[in-house]
Write a protein that holds these residues in place. Structure first.
Motif, PDB file in Angstrom:
ATOM      1  N   THR A  68       0.843  -1.193   0.000  1.00 30.96           N
ATOM      2  CA  THR A  68       0.000   0.000   0.000  1.00 30.96           C
ATOM      3  C   THR A  68       0.876   1.240   0.000  1.00 30.96           C
ATOM      4  OG1 THR A  68      -1.733  -1.157   1.224  1.00 30.96           O
ATOM      5  CG2 THR A  68      -1.792   1.248   1.295  1.00 30.96           C
ATOM      6  N   GLN A  69       0.407   2.301  -0.631  1.00 27.34           N
ATOM      7  CA  GLN A  69       1.150   3.561  -0.693  1.00 27.34           C
ATOM      8  C   GLN A  69       0.412   4.665   0.054  1.00 27.34           C
ATOM      9  OE1 GLN A  69       3.118   5.071  -4.431  1.00 27.34           O
ATOM     10  NE2 GLN A  69       1.450   6.564  -4.343  1.00 27.34           N
ATOM     11  N   SER A  90      -3.195   4.686  -1.724  1.00 26.63           N
ATOM     12  CA  SER A  90      -3.381   3.884  -2.931  1.00 26.63           C
ATOM     13  C   SER A  90      -3.041   2.434  -2.592  1.00 26.63           C
ATOM     14  CB  SER A  90      -2.463   4.367  -4.055  1.00 26.63           C
ATOM     15  OG  SER A  90      -2.651   5.721  -4.323  1.00 26.63           O
ATOM     16  N   GLY A  91      -3.815   1.515  -3.147  1.00 22.35           N
ATOM     17  CA  GLY A  91      -3.553   0.103  -2.887  1.00 22.35           C
ATOM     18  C   GLY A  91      -4.845  -0.684  -2.828  1.00 22.35           C
ATOM     19  N   GLU A  92      -4.764  -1.854  -2.245  1.00 23.51           N
ATOM     20  CA  GLU A  92      -5.950  -2.694  -2.146  1.00 23.51           C
ATOM     21  C   GLU A  92      -5.875  -3.578  -0.913  1.00 23.51           C
ATOM     22  OE1 GLU A  92      -5.637  -4.610  -5.998  1.00 23.51           O
ATOM     23  OE2 GLU A  92      -4.877  -6.429  -5.066  1.00 23.51           O
ATOM     24  N   ALA A  93      -6.998  -4.169  -0.551  1.00 28.97           N
ATOM     25  CA  ALA A  93      -7.065  -5.044   0.612  1.00 28.97           C
ATOM     26  C   ALA A  93      -6.161  -6.261   0.398  1.00 28.97           C
ATOM     27  CB  ALA A  93      -8.502  -5.497   0.843  1.00 28.97           C
ATOM     28  N   VAL A  94      -5.611  -6.754   1.493  1.00 28.12           N
ATOM     29  CA  VAL A  94      -4.808  -7.973   1.433  1.00 28.12           C
ATOM     30  C   VAL A  94      -5.749  -9.175   1.389  1.00 28.12           C
ATOM     31  CG1 VAL A  94      -3.096  -9.396   2.614  1.00 28.12           C
ATOM     32  CG2 VAL A  94      -2.917  -6.892   2.685  1.00 28.12           C
ATOM     33  N   VAL A  95      -5.471 -10.106   0.487  1.00 27.41           N
ATOM     34  CA  VAL A  95      -6.302 -11.288   0.311  1.00 27.41           C
ATOM     35  C   VAL A  95      -5.544 -12.515   0.804  1.00 27.41           C
ATOM     36  CG1 VAL A  95      -7.570 -12.712  -1.340  1.00 27.41           C
ATOM     37  CG2 VAL A  95      -7.370 -10.240  -1.721  1.00 27.41           C
TER      38      VAL A  95
END
Length: 248
Positions: A68-69, A90-95
């Motif tokens: 993530t940023q 900026s980024g996304e959820a950890v899966v």
């Protein structure tokens, strides 16, 4: 009379030229101001971190991680007392793929519902590495310190981002919050959270969550389809930005 008629277009052209020159001078002055501010010090600093979720399933380790940023900005130089500090994530959820037990998501959201971004990605980062920041109070300087040190920590339970799952991945309304201290209650016996680690990195941002949750791409509402946050439910608390935020 003819001379007056000929003079009017010339006057309009003269006024137009003068206005254009004034606009050009103002734009040039603004450019000089921005250049001077930038020369005196950056107006923003960017940092990336990797979050790794480690889960045990019947004693075997299963992990998921994501980068993530956080872009930390300082607008005081431009707006004086009206300015301040802010950040963009900026980024996304950890899966974390738990196989037959399902899928765990660690969100871009603080650990508790109803708290907005409190405990979200930026505040989690600075809180986790408070000992590395020490007495530095300027957020831009804090970012520079963390980039230099590349620290690594294991998060405390109350620092872990919100954990969720979907009973049905095709139905965003089926979202459920997961207790990090009791994964077995949701995913079954033998499933437990070993730890959650955070480290500063220069790795590229993670991508791919939209393949897991394709409805994220076009979602403009909360997960329950409501445009407004007006119900005390998790599906009305969360939106697409808790799972994915575009790099700007």
């Amino acid at each position: 009379m003819l001379e007056r008629q000929q003079a009017r277009p010339n006057l309009r052209r003269s006024i137009g030229t003068t206005m254009a020159l004034l606009l050009a001078k103002r734009l040039a002055a603004l450019y000089v101001l921005l250049s001077a501010l930038t020369g005196c010090g950056s107006l923003s600093e960017t940092i990336r971190y990797r979050l790794t979720i480690n889960v045990e399933i019947d004693g075997k380790l299963v992990s998921g991680s994501g980068v993530t940023q956080v872009k930390q900005s300082d607008t005081r130089g431009l707006f004086g007392s009206m300015g301040g500090f802010g950040n963009e994530v900026s980024g996304e959820a950890v899966v974390v793929d738990l196989g037959l037990h399902g899928t765990l998501f660690a969100l871009l959201h603080g650990p508790k519902a109803g708290y907005g971004d409190l405990g979200g990605p930026a505040s989690m980062l600075f809180h986790a590495f408070a000992d590395s920041i020490k007495n530095e109070t300027d957020p831009l300087a804090q970012v520079r310190l963390l980039r230099e040190q590349h620290p690594h920590r294991v998060l405390k339970v109350d620092e872990i981002p919100m954990l969720v799952r979907f009973r049905d991945h095709n139905d965003p309304k089926s979202v459920e919050q997961i207790d990090p201290k009791n994964l077995a209650a949701t995913f079954g016996d033998g499933v437990l959270l070993r730890d959650v680690a955070i480290e500063v990195t220069q790795d590229p941002l993670t991508a791919g969550i939209q393949a897991k949750l394709p409805w994220l791409k076009d979602m403009k509402t909360h997960l329950d389809g409501d445009q407004y946050h007006r119900r005390n439910t998790l599906a009305n608390e969360l939106s697409a930005r808790d799972f994915y935020r575009e790099n700007k």
